[in-house]
Motif scaffolding. Sequence first.
Motif, PDB file in Angstrom:
ATOM      1  N   LYS A 108      42.667  38.254  35.957  1.00 24.97           N
ATOM      2  CA  LYS A 108      43.924  39.007  35.778  1.00 24.97           C
ATOM      3  C   LYS A 108      45.103  38.202  36.327  1.00 24.97           C
ATOM      4  O   LYS A 108      46.182  38.155  35.713  1.00 24.97           O
ATOM      5  CB  LYS A 108      43.826  40.357  36.487  1.00 24.97           C
ATOM      6  CG  LYS A 108      45.058  41.243  36.311  1.00 24.97           C
ATOM      7  CD  LYS A 108      44.876  42.569  37.024  1.00 24.97           C
ATOM      8  CE  LYS A 108      46.087  43.476  36.791  1.00 24.97           C
ATOM      9  NZ  LYS A 108      47.334  42.881  37.270  1.00 24.97           N
ATOM     10  N   TYR A 109      44.906  37.564  37.461  1.00 21.97           N
ATOM     11  CA  TYR A 109      45.969  36.756  38.065  1.00 21.97           C
ATOM     12  C   TYR A 109      46.369  35.616  37.121  1.00 21.97           C
ATOM     13  O   TYR A 109      47.559  35.361  36.897  1.00 21.97           O
ATOM     14  CB  TYR A 109      45.494  36.200  39.402  1.00 21.97           C
ATOM     15  CG  TYR A 109      46.457  35.220  40.037  1.00 21.97           C
ATOM     16  CD1 TYR A 109      47.552  35.666  40.772  1.00 21.97           C
ATOM     17  CD2 TYR A 109      46.272  33.847  39.895  1.00 21.97           C
ATOM     18  CE1 TYR A 109      48.445  34.771  41.349  1.00 21.97           C
ATOM     19  CE2 TYR A 109      47.143  32.943  40.454  1.00 21.97           C
ATOM     20  CZ  TYR A 109      48.234  33.418  41.190  1.00 21.97           C
ATOM     21  OH  TYR A 109      49.123  32.528  41.751  1.00 21.97           O
TER      22      TYR A 109
ATOM     23  N   ALA B  11      39.556  39.875  39.294  1.00 25.10           N
ATOM     24  CA  ALA B  11      40.896  39.777  39.873  1.00 25.10           C
ATOM     25  C   ALA B  11      41.524  38.416  39.579  1.00 25.10           C
ATOM     26  O   ALA B  11      42.725  38.323  39.279  1.00 25.10           O
ATOM     27  CB  ALA B  11      40.817  40.024  41.376  1.00 25.10           C
TER      28      ALA B  11
ATOM     29  N   SER C 160      37.460  47.295  52.011  1.00 24.72           N
ATOM     30  CA  SER C 160      38.389  46.428  51.279  1.00 24.72           C
ATOM     31  C   SER C 160      38.319  45.025  51.853  1.00 24.72           C
ATOM     32  O   SER C 160      37.903  44.825  53.011  1.00 24.72           O
ATOM     33  CB  SER C 160      39.821  46.966  51.356  1.00 24.72           C
ATOM     34  OG  SER C 160      40.265  46.989  52.701  1.00 24.72           O
TER      35      SER C 160
ATOM     36  N   LEU D  25      48.186  38.580  44.611  1.00 25.57           N
ATOM     37  CA  LEU D  25      46.815  38.806  44.175  1.00 25.57           C
ATOM     38  C   LEU D  25      46.456  40.279  44.299  1.00 25.57           C
ATOM     39  O   LEU D  25      46.926  40.977  45.205  1.00 25.57           O
ATOM     40  CB  LEU D  25      45.844  37.966  45.025  1.00 25.57           C
ATOM     41  CG  LEU D  25      45.768  36.482  44.678  1.00 25.57           C
ATOM     42  CD1 LEU D  25      45.036  35.733  45.784  1.00 25.57           C
ATOM     43  CD2 LEU D  25      45.060  36.267  43.346  1.00 25.57           C
ATOM     44  N   GLU D  26      45.610  40.727  43.393  1.00 25.33           N
ATOM     45  CA  GLU D  26      45.179  42.119  43.387  1.00 25.33           C
ATOM     46  C   GLU D  26      44.358  42.427  44.641  1.00 25.33           C
ATOM     47  O   GLU D  26      43.545  41.628  45.091  1.00 25.33           O
ATOM     48  CB  GLU D  26      44.328  42.364  42.132  1.00 25.33           C
ATOM     49  CG  GLU D  26      43.823  43.780  41.987  1.00 25.33           C
ATOM     50  CD  GLU D  26      42.934  43.928  40.755  1.00 25.33           C
ATOM     51  OE1 GLU D  26      42.363  45.020  40.567  1.00 25.33           O
ATOM     52  OE2 GLU D  26      42.819  42.953  39.986  1.00 25.33           O
ATOM     53  N   ARG D  27      44.594  43.605  45.195  1.00 22.93           N
ATOM     54  CA  ARG D  27      43.821  44.042  46.366  1.00 22.93           C
ATOM     55  C   ARG D  27      42.426  44.450  45.889  1.00 22.93           C
ATOM     56  O   ARG D  27      42.277  45.215  44.941  1.00 22.93           O
ATOM     57  CB  ARG D  27      44.517  45.226  47.027  1.00 22.93           C
ATOM     58  CG  ARG D  27      43.790  45.775  48.242  1.00 22.93           C
ATOM     59  CD  ARG D  27      44.689  46.816  48.922  1.00 22.93           C
ATOM     60  NE  ARG D  27      43.983  47.512  49.978  1.00 22.93           N
ATOM     61  CZ  ARG D  27      43.275  48.621  49.778  1.00 22.93           C
ATOM     62  NH1 ARG D  27      43.177  49.141  48.565  1.00 22.93           N
ATOM     63  NH2 ARG D  27      42.662  49.213  50.791  1.00 22.93           N
ATOM     64  N   ILE D  28      41.402  43.926  46.560  1.00 23.78           N
ATOM     65  CA  ILE D  28      40.021  44.189  46.155  1.00 23.78           C
ATOM     66  C   ILE D  28      39.378  45.160  47.139  1.00 23.78           C
ATOM     67  O   ILE D  28      39.340  44.904  48.346  1.00 23.78           O
ATOM     68  CB  ILE D  28      39.215  42.884  46.082  1.00 23.78           C
ATOM     69  CG1 ILE D  28      39.769  42.010  44.951  1.00 23.78           C
ATOM     70  CG2 ILE D  28      37.735  43.165  45.863  1.00 23.78           C
ATOM     71  CD1 ILE D  28      39.106  40.670  44.821  1.00 23.78           C
TER      72      ILE D  28
ATOM     73  N   ARG E  98      33.843  41.060  40.929  1.00 24.10           N
ATOM     74  CA  ARG E  98      35.138  41.702  41.174  1.00 24.10           C
ATOM     75  C   ARG E  98      36.208  40.657  41.461  1.00 24.10           C
ATOM     76  O   ARG E  98      37.368  40.799  41.028  1.00 24.10           O
ATOM     77  CB  ARG E  98      35.010  42.681  42.347  1.00 24.10           C
ATOM     78  CG  ARG E  98      36.254  43.512  42.611  1.00 24.10           C
ATOM     79  CD  ARG E  98      36.542  44.453  41.461  1.00 24.10           C
ATOM     80  NE  ARG E  98      37.774  45.183  41.684  1.00 24.10           N
ATOM     81  CZ  ARG E  98      38.991  44.748  41.360  1.00 24.10           C
ATOM     82  NH1 ARG E  98      39.124  43.555  40.793  1.00 24.10           N
ATOM     83  NH2 ARG E  98      40.061  45.460  41.586  1.00 24.10           N
TER      84      ARG E  98
ATOM     85  N   ASP F 144      48.280  37.031  34.124  1.00 24.42           N
ATOM     86  CA  ASP F 144      49.654  37.395  34.482  1.00 24.42           C
ATOM     87  C   ASP F 144      50.509  36.151  34.670  1.00 24.42           C
ATOM     88  O   ASP F 144      51.679  36.118  34.287  1.00 24.42           O
ATOM     89  CB  ASP F 144      49.656  38.241  35.763  1.00 24.42           C
ATOM     90  CG  ASP F 144      49.035  39.612  35.553  1.00 24.42           C
ATOM     91  OD1 ASP F 144      48.910  40.019  34.374  1.00 24.42           O
ATOM     92  OD2 ASP F 144      48.659  40.254  36.553  1.00 24.42           O
TER      93      ASP F 144
END
Length: 770
Positions: A431-432, A428, A674, A445-448, A424, A435
């Motif tokens: 993806k970062y 993320a 989370s 950063l995406e919240r995991i 995961r 982007d």
Amino acid sequence: MIETRNVYINKLIAVTSAYSDLSFAKLYEHLRTIDVGSIGQSMSQLVQQRIAEIEKEKGELSVDNAQDFLEAFELIFGWANNLATDTPQAWGMSTPIPSVLFAGTVPMYDLLEQTLSPVIDQRAHLFCRDVIHTDKIMYELVLDRLYGIPMTATPYIFEYIGEEEVTKYLKLEVDFSFVTVRPKTVLPTLDFSCVNNREMLDEANVQPLLQSIHLDNFIFEGFSMLRFTDATESFVLDSIQDMILNFNTYTRNEFVHSLLDKIKSVLGKQDVNCSLFPVLYLNGMPILKEGVAKSYLLFNEYIGGNIDNIEEYVLRYLESPFILSYNIHPDFDTKLEYFRAKIEALDVSSYVCFPLKHQEELVGFLELYTKEESTLSPSILTRLSPLFPVLIQLGYDLRLKFKNRLDTVILQNYTALQPAVQWRFNQAAAKYLKDYENTHESLPLERISFSNVYPLYGGVDIKDSTKLRNIAFRKDNKLHLDRLRSLMKYLPEGLFPDLAALKSFKRKMDKVDTWLATDRKVERMHDITAFFQEEVATFILTLSWLDDELDRQIKIYAESLGITYYQDAFEESLKQVNTLIAGNINKLNEFVQERFPSYFEKFRTDGIEYDFYIGQSITPSMVFNPTILRTFRRQQLVSMAQISQQVDRLQDSLPIAMNTTQLIFVHPTAIDISFRRDERRFDVEGGYNIRYQMIKKRIDKVLIRGTDERLVQPGKIAVVVQGEAEVSILIEDLLSVADMGLIKPDIEELELEELQGVSGLHALRVDVIL
């Protein structure tokens, strides 16, 4: 030279009652197809004519009259050798489906007299495992000759004990070129629907296809040719490669014996020993790691990373290694006195050490040596050379496995990022980066988070650990105070310059004595520590140079100031118990991760607590079945019982006796977690989910309703659950653990006092069999 005698070879290939006849018809047909004008055309015509003449004179070939066709067999042997690229040494002719060898070379008959044992599982050949060897051959011939489905024949591999009691390997190849297959009646139609749209063919898929073929309805005519060739080198190479692929299925001793046997087979020498160990590099320094060996010789003192005192000569050798040899050949033996002296001290009669390099990087060493009268010869180089690629791969794989284990230890013990959730974070991070490449801006950063995961909590606590720590503190400081009082007796009368300060210091000593005697919680711990570290030190300075005997006693007292005997004993006992607890919890974690990778974390207090979070969102690559939770909870009970038993057995060896309490909390519903970047760990989120954290933090001190008794007690396992739905299941699980002999079958069902904001808690408690 060809001989004719009938030898039944069903010890090699199982035989059924197939209808078969000996015949030269297929051979004639083949010989007539030789191109006119080719080199072999004239010889083929001669062979055909002469065999036909012999057959006309002697009658049709059969097993019973095979001796009359010796000339024909010699012609076939010579003709086959001329066509072959490699002249066979062990060659023979047998019935169409091999059952009787009726002609062959002397080496062929000699090999059949050996005790040959198959080493390849022929049951896995072709389609169905329950079809015997010969039937599989017949199925192959029918499908190939009559249905146009070509099959690849798998050679048979056998082992036998050759010269010098060394295991050797043979390959038996069966040539069916001169076998004809024909049906007795109409050829049946095959139904291929069973294999339609299949990605892979397995036994269940193909079985209906074979049911259409009845082997009794086919006739097999002609003869087959058999060849034995030495397969020691190729089989050993394949075997070692297979061992590497399945390394984890072996114990170390099994792997050692198997590898050594393979090397002995290639060398043709029984009395040779070997060791193979990888070389790792950590922070630029080489570490010689345990690998596969019975014993290590030249570098034994450095195995396991002991390089603090490694000699510079060895370090230089590891940077640029070469073959080391002793008593093999004067021109080949190592001349360097340093290594020659080390080898001579090993008590071996001959020795060679080969460095193994993977892409120019050292990955390990192979040692071979003999003892007593036996010695190695220079041929070792040429005989072993085919094995070096797979041995290098083995050294590389051993090093890679260690590196992977190293990474796992770091991930599990030094960072919050564990293998179960790393995918995961990778997602993320990818993806970062994507982007960032598109925008060239640093985006948040995406919240995991993971939703609908089931928590498993367990806690093992040291009973009365705070009390034991306080007792140790009081004992150590009471001992210091008694020593200080003894020192004061040596203070000469009238020599102390400040009597008021002396009286004040003595009053403080009395106050510290009172604190140590009456304060069971040692609330004055800070004041007591400050007294000995600051006030005593300052006071002692004022006593210097007053008296020689006093100075001597001050020196004796000062040497004892840093000693904390009772506190050290407490910490040592705590360390041993926690090490034992941690080992068992790690085994529980391995049990869980092997079955369904999950997030795991543990917390060290005076004891250890742990949490598992298990669910589909954490491991989407596997199908999550909530019933697996029951397996994990049952294993929790087993783990807790084993911890209690092992701690009990540990008592006699502990400096201070310690007992543990065992607690499990069963939360029946899923929660969400989370990742908190500030604390670099996962935590629950949402009001209902936080309730889980609140309950597990309070239940370790909960009392049984209507009593002053705590739920958790030494020698017992307490299981807390909210609501009654899970109680009956937990009772069944406890009884199954009782059947294992770990706990007593008497189960206490208890109601607990209400905690602030928490009601409806139930508990089960059992006694561990100590």
